[in-house]
Scaffold this motif. Structure first.
Motif, mmCIF file in Angstrom:
data_model
loop_
_atom_site.group_PDB
_atom_site.id
_atom_site.type_symbol
_atom_site.label_atom_id
_atom_site.label_comp_id
_atom_site.label_asym_id
_atom_site.label_seq_id
_atom_site.Cartn_x
_atom_site.Cartn_y
_atom_site.Cartn_z
ATOM 1 N N GLU A 168 -7.354 -6.809 -8.256
ATOM 2 C CA GLU A 168 -6.469 -7.442 -9.261
ATOM 3 C C GLU A 168 -7.199 -8.589 -9.976
ATOM 4 O OE1 GLU A 168 -2.489 -8.260 -7.946
ATOM 5 O OE2 GLU A 168 -2.336 -6.344 -6.916
ATOM 6 N N LYS A 169 -8.034 -9.296 -9.218
ATOM 7 C CA LYS A 169 -8.812 -10.396 -9.833
ATOM 8 C C LYS A 169 -9.760 -9.824 -10.888
ATOM 9 C CE LYS A 169 -12.031 -12.279 -7.298
ATOM 10 N NZ LYS A 169 -12.513 -12.931 -6.081
ATOM 11 N N TYR A 170 -10.393 -8.706 -10.569
ATOM 12 C CA TYR A 170 -11.303 -8.087 -11.543
ATOM 13 C C TYR A 170 -10.548 -7.667 -12.804
ATOM 14 C CZ TYR A 170 -15.185 -7.916 -8.204
ATOM 15 O OH TYR A 170 -16.194 -8.238 -7.347
ATOM 16 N N SER A 205 -20.037 -12.261 -6.845
ATOM 17 C CA SER A 205 -19.343 -11.033 -7.280
ATOM 18 C C SER A 205 -18.501 -11.243 -8.533
ATOM 19 C CB SER A 205 -18.456 -10.490 -6.157
ATOM 20 O OG SER A 205 -19.252 -10.097 -5.091
ATOM 21 N N SER A 206 -17.644 -12.265 -8.524
ATOM 22 C CA SER A 206 -16.780 -12.451 -9.701
ATOM 23 C C SER A 206 -17.603 -12.944 -10.895
ATOM 24 C CB SER A 206 -15.629 -13.409 -9.395
ATOM 25 O OG SER A 206 -16.108 -14.609 -8.862
ATOM 26 N N PHE A 207 -18.660 -13.713 -10.608
ATOM 27 C CA PHE A 207 -19.530 -14.217 -11.677
ATOM 28 C C PHE A 207 -20.203 -13.025 -12.383
ATOM 29 C CE2 PHE A 207 -23.180 -16.515 -13.450
ATOM 30 C CZ PHE A 207 -22.596 -17.701 -13.867
ATOM 31 N N PHE A 239 -20.982 -22.962 -10.167
ATOM 32 C CA PHE A 239 -21.188 -24.129 -9.299
ATOM 33 C C PHE A 239 -20.772 -23.774 -7.878
ATOM 34 C CE2 PHE A 239 -20.263 -25.451 -13.594
ATOM 35 C CZ PHE A 239 -21.192 -26.437 -13.862
ATOM 36 N N ASP A 240 -21.637 -24.067 -6.941
ATOM 37 C CA ASP A 240 -21.302 -23.810 -5.532
ATOM 38 C C ASP A 240 -22.312 -24.552 -4.656
ATOM 39 O OD1 ASP A 240 -20.835 -22.423 -2.927
ATOM 40 O OD2 ASP A 240 -19.589 -21.134 -4.165
ATOM 41 N N SER A 241 -21.856 -24.927 -3.475
ATOM 42 C CA SER A 241 -22.783 -25.517 -2.497
ATOM 43 C C SER A 241 -23.669 -24.421 -1.916
ATOM 44 C CB SER A 241 -21.989 -26.171 -1.366
ATOM 45 O OG SER A 241 -21.302 -25.170 -0.645
ATOM 46 N N ASN A 256 -17.102 -18.786 7.020
ATOM 47 C CA ASN A 256 -16.688 -17.688 6.144
ATOM 48 C C ASN A 256 -17.450 -17.687 4.823
ATOM 49 O OD1 ASN A 256 -14.760 -16.493 7.778
ATOM 50 N ND2 ASN A 256 -13.188 -17.952 7.162
ATOM 51 N N PHE A 257 -18.090 -18.803 4.472
ATOM 52 C CA PHE A 257 -18.631 -18.917 3.111
ATOM 53 C C PHE A 257 -20.098 -19.336 3.022
ATOM 54 C CE2 PHE A 257 -14.002 -19.263 2.324
ATOM 55 C CZ PHE A 257 -13.884 -18.152 1.492
ATOM 56 N N GLU A 258 -20.888 -19.087 4.063
ATOM 57 C CA GLU A 258 -22.334 -19.328 4.001
ATOM 58 C C GLU A 258 -22.981 -18.241 3.156
ATOM 59 O OE1 GLU A 258 -23.720 -22.584 6.563
ATOM 60 O OE2 GLU A 258 -24.770 -21.294 5.129
ATOM 61 N N ILE A 263 -12.383 -20.860 -17.675
ATOM 62 C CA ILE A 263 -12.676 -21.646 -16.470
ATOM 63 C C ILE A 263 -12.089 -20.878 -15.291
ATOM 64 C CG2 ILE A 263 -12.121 -23.788 -15.244
ATOM 65 C CD1 ILE A 263 -11.875 -25.098 -18.080
ATOM 66 N N PHE A 264 -12.869 -20.734 -14.236
ATOM 67 C CA PHE A 264 -12.373 -20.047 -13.041
ATOM 68 C C PHE A 264 -12.536 -20.995 -11.859
ATOM 69 C CE2 PHE A 264 -13.106 -16.133 -10.077
ATOM 70 C CZ PHE A 264 -11.870 -16.354 -9.489
ATOM 71 N N ILE A 265 -11.412 -21.432 -11.297
ATOM 72 C CA ILE A 265 -11.427 -22.339 -10.146
ATOM 73 C C ILE A 265 -11.192 -21.494 -8.893
ATOM 74 C CG2 ILE A 265 -10.332 -24.362 -9.067
ATOM 75 C CD1 ILE A 265 -11.507 -25.118 -11.755
HETATM 76 C C1 SAM Z 1 -13.613 -17.986 -2.308
HETATM 77 S S1 SAM Z 1 -15.298 -18.383 -2.459
HETATM 78 C C2 SAM Z 1 -15.656 -17.943 -4.136
HETATM 79 C C3 SAM Z 1 -15.586 -16.454 -4.401
HETATM 80 C C4 SAM Z 1 -16.124 -15.984 -5.741
HETATM 81 N N1 SAM Z 1 -15.502 -16.659 -6.881
HETATM 82 C C5 SAM Z 1 -15.898 -14.489 -5.925
HETATM 83 O O1 SAM Z 1 -14.753 -14.105 -6.250
HETATM 84 O O2 SAM Z 1 -16.819 -13.690 -5.750
HETATM 85 C C6 SAM Z 1 -15.219 -20.130 -2.428
HETATM 86 C C7 SAM Z 1 -16.561 -20.821 -2.642
HETATM 87 O O3 SAM Z 1 -16.308 -22.201 -2.944
HETATM 88 C C8 SAM Z 1 -17.399 -22.973 -2.453
HETATM 89 N N2 SAM Z 1 -16.965 -24.375 -2.319
HETATM 90 C C9 SAM Z 1 -15.818 -24.817 -1.762
HETATM 91 N N3 SAM Z 1 -15.755 -26.174 -1.819
HETATM 92 C C10 SAM Z 1 -16.878 -26.589 -2.468
HETATM 93 C C11 SAM Z 1 -17.381 -27.865 -2.869
HETATM 94 N N4 SAM Z 1 -16.689 -28.994 -2.612
HETATM 95 N N5 SAM Z 1 -18.572 -27.914 -3.513
HETATM 96 C C12 SAM Z 1 -19.259 -26.773 -3.771
HETATM 97 N N6 SAM Z 1 -18.835 -25.528 -3.435
HETATM 98 C C13 SAM Z 1 -17.652 -25.434 -2.789
HETATM 99 C C14 SAM Z 1 -17.767 -22.309 -1.128
HETATM 100 O O4 SAM Z 1 -19.118 -22.559 -0.798
HETATM 101 C C15 SAM Z 1 -17.491 -20.822 -1.417
HETATM 102 O O5 SAM Z 1 -18.687 -20.138 -1.734
#
Ligand code: SAM
Length: 239
Positions: A34-36, A64-66, A91-93, A113-115, A160-162
């Motif tokens: 649905e997101k796609y 993936s979404s990017f 943007f992501d850590s 879950n998000f490494e 913008i995608f949060i």
């Molecule tokens: C649900 S995932 C994103 C999924 C992606 N948009 C997709 O649909 O393919 C959430 C991401 O937010 C990042 N994230 C969460 N809090 C963050 C912060 N304060 N600074 C940088 N990245 C952050 C995590 O590292 C993780 O990769």
């Protein structure tokens, strides 16, 4: 209705097949499909409104979404060649959430879950960028966003995608976006109903504060997946 479909509704095996199939589908698949769809719809709507500006995604994870956004944008170039000027910022850590504040704690939002690997994601995006300029910014939003959008050359946002799940990350992201917003900017917000639906936590809180701080009006466009929402900025009161 009842009389027209009376016969069909008595075929229990049909109801059971559908129920068994749907009950087995992984919720993440439903959410992502649905997101796609909505990402595709948003690229289409933004293209036909001829909104200039860039694509900003906060929370890229494996990309993936990017990558999906890049593909969708490419397909709208036939409708509006200006779309080719869009720059894509992610943007992501790439190491999860970092120190999670007490109010942001949630059973599912954990680093394990998000490494992910920045290099792999960057290579993946490069393979699908197809002529688009893109930039992935690695680091926690509290650091990478504090110089402001202009310092990265971002003047205006189209989409913008949060997708970073917590209040503090969404708050940093949305504040960063304020100078880039115009009438017609689409804002996709994932996890809008997390934290048991609270309006005092999560991205819903960040979004409601953002509406006041940015002095904008929005209209809801879609709801998708497991609680995502899409808004379009209908008015920027200070411009
Ligand atoms: C649900 S995932 C994103 C999924 C992606 N948009 C997709 O649909 O393919 C959430 C991401 O937010 C990042 N994230 C969460 N809090 C963050 C912060 N304060 N600074 C940088 N990245 C952050 C995590 O590292 C993780 O990769």
């Amino acid at each position: 209705m009842a009389t027209k479909f009376g016969f069909l509704s008595k075929l229990n095996f049909l109801q059971d097949w559908v129920s068994i199939f749907i009950s087995k589908v992984n919720p993440a698949i439903i959410h992502n499909v649905e997101k796609y769809y909505i990402i595709k719809k948003v690229h289409y709507l933004s293209a036909i409104e001829d909104i200039e500006g860039d694509y900003l995604e906060f929370g890229v994870y494996t990309g993936s979404s990017f990558c999906h956004s890049l593909r969708c944008s490419k397909h709208t170039e036939k409708l509006n060649p200006h779309v080719a000027k869009t720059k894509f910022y992610g943007f992501d850590s790439f190491s999860g959430f970092g120190n999670i504040e007490e109010d942001d704690k949630h059973p599912f939002y954990t680093d394990s879950n998000f490494e992910t690997s920045f290099i792999n994601v960057n290579n993946r995006v490069k393979r699908v960028s197809n002529g688009y300029i893109f930039k992935l910014v690695k680091g926690f939003f509290s650091e990478t966003l504090k110089q402001g959008a202009l310092s990265l050359g971002i003047k205006q946002s189209r989409i913008i995608f949060i997708d970073s799940d917590t209040y503090s990350s969404a708050n940093d992201a949305l504040n960063f976006c304020i100078p880039t917003i115009v009438a017609g900017t689409f804002i996709i917000i994932d996890d809008f109903f997390s934290y048991k639906g609270s309006l005092e936590k999560g991205v819903a809180r960040a979004f409601n504060e953002f509406l006041i701080n940015a002095n904008i009006e929005v209209r809801e466009v879609f709801t998708y997946g497991m609680g995502g929402k899409v808004f379009v900025v209908s008015k920027r009161n200070d411009k």
